[in-house]
Write an enzyme that holds these catalytic residues in place. Structure first.
Site, mmCIF file in Angstrom:
data_model
loop_
_atom_site.group_PDB
_atom_site.id
_atom_site.type_symbol
_atom_site.label_atom_id
_atom_site.label_comp_id
_atom_site.label_asym_id
_atom_site.label_seq_id
_atom_site.Cartn_x
_atom_site.Cartn_y
_atom_site.Cartn_z
ATOM 1 N N ASP A 7 0.871 -1.184 0.000
ATOM 2 C CA ASP A 7 0.000 0.000 0.000
ATOM 3 C C ASP A 7 0.903 1.227 0.000
ATOM 4 O OD1 ASP A 7 -2.470 -1.318 0.027
ATOM 5 O OD2 ASP A 7 -2.493 -1.450 2.209
ATOM 6 N N ASP A 67 -6.964 -1.215 -4.752
ATOM 7 C CA ASP A 67 -8.022 -0.843 -3.806
ATOM 8 C C ASP A 67 -8.906 0.250 -4.391
ATOM 9 O OD1 ASP A 67 -6.871 -2.579 -1.915
ATOM 10 O OD2 ASP A 67 -5.652 -0.977 -1.043
#
Length: 182
Positions: free
Chosen positions: A122, A144
């Protein structure tokens, strides 16, 4: 068949962009550090690993349980989604594109779960100004974002189709003559 296959271009684009951006982050930003900040500290590009799922849920589970729940189960779900995608002839062209974006994002994160032992990479970190008790939104990635945006668009599309069908049914029920009996 072309209506079903063409949107899968988005699946490939999302997967490639996701993996490319994650690779750039891993090559250029040391893990658990901030690589760049924009607009003060509103947007930061950082390098973190998420061994859990959304919002880091499940980080404390044993490795075997995490592997089963967060890699194998989503893979099964994606296979089921693709089977429904190809068998269903009722999806609109727009809905197919939205589903393709969701699948691309899902594949991007599943790839990380199988091939990156540290977890999903991330790197997008956004200030959230204390809303919902969060100073910063949980760090996320391209996959995402694709799942969230395409999922939202898919839901809106389903609602619009239901509203349209409901209106058409009301018009059909209220206006018209009685059926002719033979």
């Amino acid at each position: 068949m072309k209506r079903k296959v063409l949107p899968l271009i988005l699946t490939i684009v999302v997967f490639v962009l996701d993996q490319l951006t994650k690779q750039l982050v891993m090559l250029n930003i040391p893990a658990y550090t901030i690589g760049a900040s924009f607009f003060g500290d509103f947007l930061r590009i950082i390098h973190v690993y998420n061994p859990g799922i959304a919002f880091s849920m499940g980080n404390s589970l044993p490795d075997d349980a995490r592997g089963m729940l967060f890699a194998v189960a989503p893979l099964v779900v994606l296979v089921v989604v693709l089977v429904i995608y190809f068998r269903n002839d009722e999806f609109t062209f727009f809905q197919r594109w939205a589903i393709a974006g969701i699948v691309g994002g899902g594949l991007g994160n599943i790839y990380d779960r199988f091939f990156r032992p540290e977890g999903v990479v991330d790197f997008i970190d956004v200030k959230f100004y204390g809303l919902f008790g969060l100073e910063r939104w949980p760090t996320f990635n391209v996959a995402d974002a694709a799942v969230l945006i395409c999922g939202f668009l898919l839901i809106i599309s389903f609602v619009r189709v239901m509203v349209k069908e409901s209106r058409e049914q009301k018009v059909g029920d209220s206006g018209g003559s009685a059926p002719v009996q033979e």
